[in-house]
Each structure stands twice: as C-alpha cells, then as structure tokens.
Write an enzyme that holds these catalytic residues in place. Sequence first.
Site, PDB file in Angstrom:
ATOM      1  N   SER A  32      11.619 103.290   1.831  1.00 28.95           N
ATOM      2  CA  SER A  32      12.547 104.036   2.680  1.00 28.95           C
ATOM      3  C   SER A  32      13.520 103.038   3.281  1.00 28.95           C
ATOM      4  CB  SER A  32      11.772 104.817   3.736  1.00 28.95           C
ATOM      5  OG  SER A  32      12.652 105.559   4.536  1.00 28.95           O
ATOM      6  N   TYR A  35      22.589 109.165   3.284  1.00 24.16           N
ATOM      7  CA  TYR A  35      21.561 108.149   3.027  1.00 24.16           C
ATOM      8  C   TYR A  35      20.329 108.401   3.891  1.00 24.16           C
ATOM      9  CZ  TYR A  35      19.443 103.487   2.619  1.00 24.16           C
ATOM     10  OH  TYR A  35      18.576 102.449   2.413  1.00 24.16           O
ATOM     11  N   LYS A  63      16.482 109.393   2.812  1.00 26.94           N
ATOM     12  CA  LYS A  63      15.325 108.562   3.175  1.00 26.94           C
ATOM     13  C   LYS A  63      14.355 109.316   4.098  1.00 26.94           C
ATOM     14  CE  LYS A  63      16.393 104.748   0.932  1.00 26.94           C
ATOM     15  NZ  LYS A  63      15.571 104.294  -0.218  1.00 26.94           N
TER      16      LYS A  63
HETATM   17  N1  LIG Z   1      19.388  96.148   1.191  1.00 27.99           N
HETATM   18  C1  LIG Z   1      19.162  96.784   2.311  1.00 27.99           C
HETATM   19  O1  LIG Z   1      19.790  96.512   3.329  1.00 27.99           O
HETATM   20  C2  LIG Z   1      18.113  97.822   2.383  1.00 27.99           C
HETATM   21  C3  LIG Z   1      17.657  98.489   1.270  1.00 27.99           C
HETATM   22  N2  LIG Z   1      16.718  99.469   1.388  1.00 27.99           N
HETATM   23  C4  LIG Z   1      16.236 100.200   0.206  1.00 27.99           C
HETATM   24  O2  LIG Z   1      15.625  99.281  -0.680  1.00 27.99           O
HETATM   25  C5  LIG Z   1      15.829  99.700  -2.017  1.00 27.99           C
HETATM   26  C6  LIG Z   1      16.424  98.577  -2.826  1.00 27.99           C
HETATM   27  O3  LIG Z   1      17.636  98.194  -2.257  1.00 27.99           O
HETATM   28  P1  LIG Z   1      18.408  96.865  -2.719  1.00 27.99           P
HETATM   29  O4  LIG Z   1      17.452  95.911  -3.277  1.00 27.99           O
HETATM   30  O5  LIG Z   1      19.276  96.479  -1.607  1.00 27.99           O
HETATM   31  O6  LIG Z   1      19.337  97.479  -3.875  1.00 27.99           O
HETATM   32  P2  LIG Z   1      20.105  96.801  -5.101  1.00 27.99           P
HETATM   33  O7  LIG Z   1      21.354  97.561  -5.263  1.00 27.99           O
HETATM   34  O8  LIG Z   1      20.166  95.326  -4.963  1.00 27.99           O
HETATM   35  O9  LIG Z   1      19.142  97.172  -6.315  1.00 27.99           O
HETATM   36  C7  LIG Z   1      18.929  98.512  -6.657  1.00 27.99           C
HETATM   37  C8  LIG Z   1      18.013  98.604  -7.831  1.00 27.99           C
HETATM   38  O10 LIG Z   1      17.821  99.971  -8.157  1.00 27.99           O
HETATM   39  C9  LIG Z   1      18.212 100.210  -9.505  1.00 27.99           C
HETATM   40  N3  LIG Z   1      18.773 101.556  -9.625  1.00 27.99           N
HETATM   41  C10 LIG Z   1      19.847 102.048  -8.970  1.00 27.99           C
HETATM   42  N4  LIG Z   1      20.089 103.295  -9.348  1.00 27.99           N
HETATM   43  C11 LIG Z   1      19.147 103.610 -10.263  1.00 27.99           C
HETATM   44  C12 LIG Z   1      18.870 104.767 -11.028  1.00 27.99           C
HETATM   45  N5  LIG Z   1      19.635 105.858 -10.948  1.00 27.99           N
HETATM   46  N6  LIG Z   1      17.816 104.742 -11.874  1.00 27.99           N
HETATM   47  C13 LIG Z   1      17.059 103.645 -11.977  1.00 27.99           C
HETATM   48  N7  LIG Z   1      17.259 102.532 -11.277  1.00 27.99           N
HETATM   49  C14 LIG Z   1      18.300 102.513 -10.436  1.00 27.99           C
HETATM   50  C15 LIG Z   1      19.226  99.117  -9.788  1.00 27.99           C
HETATM   51  O11 LIG Z   1      19.367  98.798 -11.161  1.00 27.99           O
HETATM   52  P3  LIG Z   1      20.487  99.533 -12.083  1.00 27.99           P
HETATM   53  O12 LIG Z   1      21.728  99.596 -11.292  1.00 27.99           O
HETATM   54  O13 LIG Z   1      20.572  98.682 -13.314  1.00 27.99           O
HETATM   55  O14 LIG Z   1      19.928 100.880 -12.393  1.00 27.99           O
HETATM   56  C16 LIG Z   1      18.574  97.942  -9.063  1.00 27.99           C
HETATM   57  O15 LIG Z   1      17.548  97.396  -9.830  1.00 27.99           O
HETATM   58  C17 LIG Z   1      16.705 100.944  -1.939  1.00 27.99           C
HETATM   59  O16 LIG Z   1      15.883 102.080  -2.014  1.00 27.99           O
HETATM   60  C18 LIG Z   1      17.340 100.845  -0.576  1.00 27.99           C
HETATM   61  O17 LIG Z   1      17.670 102.099  -0.081  1.00 27.99           O
HETATM   62  C19 LIG Z   1      16.194  99.805   2.584  1.00 27.99           C
HETATM   63  C20 LIG Z   1      16.598  99.182   3.715  1.00 27.99           C
HETATM   64  C21 LIG Z   1      17.589  98.143   3.701  1.00 27.99           C
HETATM   65  C1  LIG Z   2      11.820 101.795  20.321  1.00 25.84           C
HETATM   66  C2  LIG Z   2      13.048 101.772  19.585  1.00 25.84           C
HETATM   67  C3  LIG Z   2      13.325 100.554  18.797  1.00 25.84           C
HETATM   68  C4  LIG Z   2      14.557 100.755  18.059  1.00 25.84           C
HETATM   69  C5  LIG Z   2      15.007  99.679  17.157  1.00 25.84           C
HETATM   70  C6  LIG Z   2      16.090 100.293  16.375  1.00 25.84           C
HETATM   71  C7  LIG Z   2      16.714  99.521  15.327  1.00 25.84           C
HETATM   72  C8  LIG Z   2      17.270 100.495  14.319  1.00 25.84           C
HETATM   73  C9  LIG Z   2      18.302  99.918  13.470  1.00 25.84           C
HETATM   74  C10 LIG Z   2      18.496 100.727  12.227  1.00 25.84           C
HETATM   75  C11 LIG Z   2      18.987  99.893  11.139  1.00 25.84           C
HETATM   76  C12 LIG Z   2      19.198 100.647   9.882  1.00 25.84           C
HETATM   77  C13 LIG Z   2      19.437  99.711   8.748  1.00 25.84           C
HETATM   78  C14 LIG Z   2      19.537 100.434   7.475  1.00 25.84           C
HETATM   79  C15 LIG Z   2      19.610  99.482   6.337  1.00 25.84           C
HETATM   80  C16 LIG Z   2      19.825 100.172   5.055  1.00 25.84           C
HETATM   81  O1  LIG Z   2      19.022 100.913   4.597  1.00 25.84           O
HETATM   82  C17 LIG Z   2      21.127  99.919   4.434  1.00 25.84           C
HETATM   83  N1  LIG Z   2      21.450  98.531   4.413  1.00 25.84           N
HETATM   84  C18 LIG Z   2      21.195 100.445   3.068  1.00 25.84           C
HETATM   85  O2  LIG Z   2      20.394  99.720   2.263  1.00 25.84           O
END
Ligand SMILES: NC(=O)C1=CN([C@@H]2O[C@H](COP(=O)(O)OP(=O)(O)OC[C@H]3O[C@@H](n4cnc5c(N)ncnc54)[C@H](OP(=O)(O)O)[C@@H]3O)[C@@H](O)[C@H]2O)C=CC1
Ligand SMILES: CCCCCCCCCCCCCCCC(=O)[C@@H](N)CO
Length: 473
Positions: free
Chosen positions: A174, A188, A192
């Site tokens: 998530s 988004y 999630k």
């Molecule tokens: N980076 C962040 O700040 C944060 C990320 N997340 C979550 O973590 C997860 C990974 O994020 P992150 O590592 O940053 O993402 P990246 O964009 O770096 O990587 C995404 C991955 O998912 C694959 N992907 C995307 N679309 C599809 C699809 N339709 N089918 C199959 N594979 C797919 C991509 O490969 P390809 O494109 O080749 O399919 C790639 O391997 C996500 O779910 C994101 O929401 C959560 C919190 C924070």
């Molecule tokens: C008691 C209360 C404590 C509260 C702390 C709150 C902090 C919340 C911040 C939320 C940050 C969201 C980041 C999302 C990142 C993400 O998913 C994207 N980068 C897409 O990948």
Amino acid sequence: MAYFNLSFLALLLLLLPPLALLLILYLIVRPRSVKIPIKNRHVFITGGSSGIGLALAHHAASEGARVSILARSVDKLEEAKNNIQLSTGIDVSIFSADVRDYDAVSKAVEEADPIDVLIVNQGVFVPEELEKQGLDEVKFMVDVNLIGSFNMIKAALPKMKKGDSVPRSIALMSSQAGQVGIYGYTAYSASKFGLRGLAEALQQEVISHDIHVSLIFPPDTDTPGLTEETKKRPQLTSIIAESSGAMKAEAVAKKAFDGIKSAAFIVPCNLEGALLSIATAGMSPQRSFVMAFVEVVAAGLVRLVALFFQWNWYNGIHMWHAQNEKLNYFRSNFDSTALSFYSLYFGYIWVAGQQLLAAALHHLVHCKGTSYTAAVGCGILWFFESLTFTEGGFGYRIRTEHHLAFGIWYCLRKLVFLPPPFYLKLRLLSFQGIWYVKSSLLTLMDTGSCEIILRIKRFGISGLFFKTYVQKN
Ligand SMILES: NC(=O)C1=CN([C@@H]2O[C@H](COP(=O)(O)OP(=O)(O)OC[C@H]3O[C@@H](n4cnc5c(N)ncnc54)[C@H](OP(=O)(O)O)[C@@H]3O)[C@@H](O)[C@H]2O)C=CC1
Ligand SMILES: CCCCCCCCCCCCCCCC(=O)[C@@H](N)CO
C-alpha cells in the site's frame, strides 16, 4: 516496615491494571502470531523489476529464497534478473505480464513454481487534483493498483492453498497515502485504501489455509517511480508528503520482510508510519499483544497528534492558496506593458500597507518593542522603495537593505511567534522571495522600454545581493 508494605501495595495496585490488560490482550489477539519462513521458499514479486519491488527481490534472494518477478517490460526484467544474479548468485525467474490482464497473469502463475510468499507490489501513481486529472488516469491507477492486485491474488490463491503445511504469506504494497488521504492523491489514495478492505476481508477467508496477509505502508521512497512522480507532483502534495520524510527502497524492503516474516497485518516503515498505524488501527487484526497494548493505551494521545498534523496540513493548504492569490494578482497586472511600472509601483504600496498593518497588529498583540521597530522599519522601507522605484539608483540601494532587513525580520517573526510548521512557512517564504525577484526582472525585460544591467555585488559579510539598475529610454 509498614511504610514499605504500603508503598509496595500502592505500586502493585498501580501496575495491576496494565498488567491485567496485557494478559487479556495476550489471550485474545487474533489471528495468533506465526512465523513465515523465507529461506528456500518461493517468493513471487509483482513490479519486481524496479524500485521497491527490485529491492524486495534483492532482499529475498539474499535471504536464500527462490525469487520470481513479474512486470511488463522484458528489458527491465532481464536487467533486474542479471543484477540480482550478479550480487547474490541466485537465479531469478521472470514473467512479463500486465497485471490488468487476468489471462496473462494466470498464465504466469501457471508457469511458475507454487508460490509461498506473494508480494503484490506493482503500482502506478500520477498525482494531480481531481478536477484537473483525466478520468483515464484515475482509471489507470485503480486498474493497476487495485484491480491488478485482485487479478494477481485470484490467480495465485488456488495453488497457494494446496501447498505444504508451512505458513504462507500474501503481502500487499500500500502506501501511507493508503492510510490517510493526501492532497493530489484522490485516485491513488482510493486505490490504496481499497487494498486495505481487500486485505482485511481476505485474511478472514484464507486464515484456515494458513495463509497470512500483510499490508505494507511506506512513505515517499527513493525509486525511479518517485523520480518520475515528483516531476509533476503538485507542490502541496510534496509539502504534505514530506511530513513523513523519505526512505531508501532497501530500507523499505527490509521493513517489509521483517513484517512479512512475523506475519504482521499492518507493516509501518518509519516512526511517522508507526504513529499513523496506531492512529488508523481501526478494526484491523493485530497479532502482537504488545502492539495491541500500545494501540489501546495510546489511542487518545495519538488521535491528538493526528489532529495536530491535520491542523498543520490545513494551515499549509490555506497559506499556499493565499500566496497563490497574491501571485496571480501580480501576474495579471504585470502582463500589460503600459501598466507594468505602475502596477509594480502600486503592488509595492499595497505590500507596504500590508506590512505596516501587520506590524501594528503585531504590536497590539505582542507588545514587543524590538519586533515592532523592525516591522515598522521594513514597512517604511517598502514604502520608500515603492516611491523611488522608477527613479533609478536610490530605490535600489534601499531595496538591497530592505531585503536584508525584511528577510531577517520575517525569519525572526516566523521563528519566535509562529510555531510549527516553521519549515513549511520558510518554504513558502523563499518561494515568495524568489518570485519577487524573478517577476520584477521578467516584467522589466518584457516592457522592452528599459535597459537592465544586472550586477551581483558582494557586501562585506552580508553575502550576495542582486542590484538592478533601470534607466528609462
Ligand atoms: N516510491 C514511493 O514513494 C512509494 C511507492 N509505494 C508503492 O510501492 C510500489 C512500488 O513503487 P515504486 O517502486 O516506486 O515503483 P516503480 O515505478 O519504480 O516500479 C513499479 C514496478 O511495477 C511494475 N508495473 C507497473 N505497472 C504494471 C502493470 N500494469 N503490470 C505489471 N507490472 C507493472 C513496473 O514494471 P513495468 O513498468 O515494466 O510493468 C515496475 O517493476 C507501488 O505499489 C507504489 O504505489 C508506496 C509508497 C511510496
Ligand atoms: C498520528 C499521526 C501521525 C501522522 C504522520 C503522517 C505522515 C503522513 C504522510 C503521508 C505521506 C504519503 C506519502 C505517499 C507516498 C506515495 O505513495 C507516493 N510517493 C507514490 O508512490
């Protein structure tokens, strides 16, 4: 002796309620705690070719798991496979499929070994205010993040249920934006938050098959995905997301596996995440009686902290809009060539008036002599500047000093009188400052009726200042 007995009794009475609570929680928390093995098990990671997924694959391989990764791009999959093989010596199976395509996903699962740990990590994020965002993008996020997860789990479940009697795991990636809604993340966050409902219900359905669900909640994480995202992320989204800082993908992968191995249902990744998890514990299962204890005891206090966060965020949103209004006012006035000098002139008078009013109010409220003087001083400098703006040199000499004084006064005012979020206000302030310099230069250049000589001059210890000399043709 009697005194000792009494204090001993008092201590016992004091400790009794928490101890009783701990005992009760120890007895009732469900599902019960369990350990999920990783070594020699088959870990299947979607989105495993990049960012967090890639870090998860590396981590699993380094713990001696058999690793499969699934994503769309074959090139990225091959590259990831080679990297992991090079650093861990483990052979990685790769599957190219789009999680939105159920048939493709089923085929991949069919070809793969039976899955012991399924990490549904793929995800896409395109932040934008809902009003501006196209519905195609909304659908894209919901399809990949939520429906894609359904496809993956539905395809993998039958085989996972039939495995040996060792506990298995389904982990879902998530985001902290899946625990609290964040500006710019309507779609988004919704995708999630959806995972949470899926996970809570699924855990009840699969517990009898010894399958354990984990939900991982990372903050901003340094990945190729985030790099792309930040290029177009609304400023407010970034400001709010920054309340939780940023993590490296490897650190998130480590936390994720710690959570998966102990079969934790909620897996926070940093301190803010832990607070957030307590604040949003709701009706989620909790296997750890210690964490359950913390949730019960800290609930009220954490709610208070959460409300302070909201206070902070809404203040930020409010200030941002106020700032933007000013900005738009100036922008629209600067557009006309003929009016530009006058609008700048009136603009400064307007700001000077504001500053003087602020100073007066400030004095009324705080009765602080020094800040009063500084504030009035600044106000007067603004005023002088506005008067001398079109006269050349003089105005700019004052401008230099005024900028220094204004800057110091503003910082002091922010530091001393306005509590958190100091950094947020500083951000907006520097934003405002940069804009003033930029917009005045741009306006002057636009008019074409003046000659600009930009000089950078060093003033002793006070640093670098921009001096602009304007001469009317
Ligand atoms: N980076 C962040 O700040 C944060 C990320 N997340 C979550 O973590 C997860 C990974 O994020 P992150 O590592 O940053 O993402 P990246 O964009 O770096 O990587 C995404 C991955 O998912 C694959 N992907 C995307 N679309 C599809 C699809 N339709 N089918 C199959 N594979 C797919 C991509 O490969 P390809 O494109 O080749 O399919 C790639 O391997 C996500 O779910 C994101 O929401 C959560 C919190 C924070
Ligand atoms: C008691 C209360 C404590 C509260 C702390 C709150 C902090 C919340 C911040 C939320 C940050 C969201 C980041 C999302 C990142 C993400 O998913 C994207 N980068 C897409 O990948």
